[in-house]
Design an enzyme around this catalytic site. Structure first.
Site, mmCIF file in Angstrom:
data_model
loop_
_atom_site.group_PDB
_atom_site.id
_atom_site.type_symbol
_atom_site.label_atom_id
_atom_site.label_comp_id
_atom_site.label_asym_id
_atom_site.label_seq_id
_atom_site.Cartn_x
_atom_site.Cartn_y
_atom_site.Cartn_z
ATOM 1 N N LYS A 1 58.396 -0.851 5.796
ATOM 2 C CA LYS A 1 58.051 0.579 5.897
ATOM 3 C C LYS A 1 58.965 1.276 6.899
ATOM 4 O O LYS A 1 59.475 2.375 6.648
ATOM 5 C CB LYS A 1 56.584 0.736 6.329
ATOM 6 C CG LYS A 1 55.597 0.467 5.204
ATOM 7 C CD LYS A 1 54.160 0.323 5.700
ATOM 8 C CE LYS A 1 53.272 -0.096 4.538
ATOM 9 N NZ LYS A 1 51.912 -0.506 4.943
ATOM 10 N N GLN B 1 48.064 -0.449 10.037
ATOM 11 C CA GLN B 1 48.194 -1.511 9.041
ATOM 12 C C GLN B 1 46.901 -2.324 8.958
ATOM 13 O O GLN B 1 46.389 -2.799 9.967
ATOM 14 C CB GLN B 1 49.375 -2.422 9.423
ATOM 15 C CG GLN B 1 49.685 -3.495 8.408
ATOM 16 C CD GLN B 1 50.215 -2.942 7.083
ATOM 17 O OE1 GLN B 1 51.025 -2.015 7.057
ATOM 18 N NE2 GLN B 1 49.735 -3.495 5.972
ATOM 19 N N ASP C 1 47.749 7.408 4.685
ATOM 20 C CA ASP C 1 47.173 6.405 3.775
ATOM 21 C C ASP C 1 46.036 7.007 2.935
ATOM 22 O O ASP C 1 45.618 6.409 1.949
ATOM 23 C CB ASP C 1 46.612 5.227 4.583
ATOM 24 C CG ASP C 1 47.449 3.961 4.443
ATOM 25 O OD1 ASP C 1 48.280 3.904 3.510
ATOM 26 O OD2 ASP C 1 47.267 3.042 5.258
#
Ligand code: NDP
Length: 297
Positions: free
Chosen positions: A54, A98, A121
């Site tokens: 990422k 994460q 997200d």
């Protein structure tokens, strides 16, 4: 019928290109550099790989990448303090924590501490509610990538019957909401669904998000249907080693379907591309600028 292969790798490269162009324009015309902060707690090997990749792609599209690696025994209070700091930082437009987090940390509490406007997200409860009520939100990356590929392949999805197999909060449920938003008739199937083969057989679009290798065979698929395979499963090869497979049995499904995403090279690359797209969208919204076209739901 032999299915058209929907090339997620090429599509993701195109999306990253569009993001890169928008980032360049933001810098040139507004003097703004979008920034994505990723927080990793602990040393889970798979998470480390995702976070590295990422960070690399964030930089490649010209955005600022801030990676925060915290020890596995980081306290909840310290993690929340870090999120508060990122929420307040004007150089950070997107924040991603994460998952999975180590067991002593409450994921819901942590995710809901992120400013919803920076929640790239799309997991914050406010964004879940906004998506569910058809309002502008941050959309979870994997379902957004699936939607982009479906729109690209079909044009309009209106009136098509979509069967989403899987009802998780990160894939199945938001996928179903997005398909409803595009006027599909949507069925959500799960482990308790009766006659799953019969249900899948009715679908013009099958989204498989189950986490069971090659579970859906070709004889469940309606001739000409479109299959989006979200599953990523590692299985043993007969001659040693391992390989990645999806949740559908690719060969038998590709023989019946009209179109299909491969694994690897289908949904996976689109997920990170959509994370970058969400970050540039969040940046534009934060500055009251028009959003990049085609990169949001
Ligand atoms: P979850 O384990 O959270 O959810 C799986 C869902 O599948 C559940 O709703 C479960 O039903 C359902 N299910 C399990 N077994 C069956 C069965 N036999 N018949 C019908 N339904 C069943 O998984 P995720 O949604 O997080 O992920 C799904 C897959 O997608 C995984 O392979 C994951 O690795 C992959 N993935 C890929 C991403 C990408 O970028 N390509 C991103 C995220 C996930 P129930 O609720 O009843 O238990």
């Amino acid at each position: 019928m032999t299915a058209t292969v929907i090339d997620g790798k090429a599509f993701a490269a195109k999306v990253r290109g569009q993001v890169g162009e928008h980032v360049a324009r933001l810098k040139e015309e507004q003097g703004i550099k979008p920034g994505l902060a990723v927080v990793l707690v602990g040393e889970d090997p798979a998470s480390q790989v995702y976070v590295r990749s990422k960070g690399k792609m964030t930089v490649e599209v010209g955005m600022a990448s801030f990676t925060h690696r915290l020890a596995a025994d980081t306290s909840e209070a310290d993690l929340l303090t870090m999120i508060d700091q990122l929420n307040a930082d004007p150089a950070v437009h997107g924040i991603l924590v994460q998952l999975p987090l180590p067991g002593h940390l409450d994921s819901d509490l942590v995710i809901n501490r992120i400013d919803p406007a920076k929640d790239v997200d799309g997991f914050h409860i406010s964004n879940v509610g906004l998506l569910g009520t058809g309002q502008k939100s941050m959309v979870p990356c994997t379902p957004l990538g699936c939607l982009m590929m479906l729109r690209d392949h079909h044009g309009s999805l209106s009136g098509l019957h979509a069967v989403v197999v899987g009802r998780s909060n990160i894939v199945g449920k938001p996928m179903a909401q997005l398909l409803l938003g595009d006027s599909c008739t949507v069925t959500i199937a799960h482990s308790r669904t009766k006659d799953l083969p019969g249900m899948v057989k009715q679908a013009d679009i099958v989204v498989a998000a189950v986490g069971r290798p090659q579970m859906i065979p070709g004889d469940w698929i309606k001739e000409g249907a479109t299959i989006i395979d979200v599953g990523i499963n590692r299985i043993d090869k007969p001659d040693g080693g391992t390989r990645l497979v999806g949740d559908v049995d690719y060969d038998s499904c590709a023989a019946v379907a009209g179109a299909i995403t491969p694994v690897p090279g289908g949904v996976g690359p689109m997920t990170i591309a959509c994370l970058l797209a969400n970050t540039v969208t969040a940046c534009c919204r934060a500055h009251g600028l028009s959003e990049p076209e085609g990169l949001t739901a």
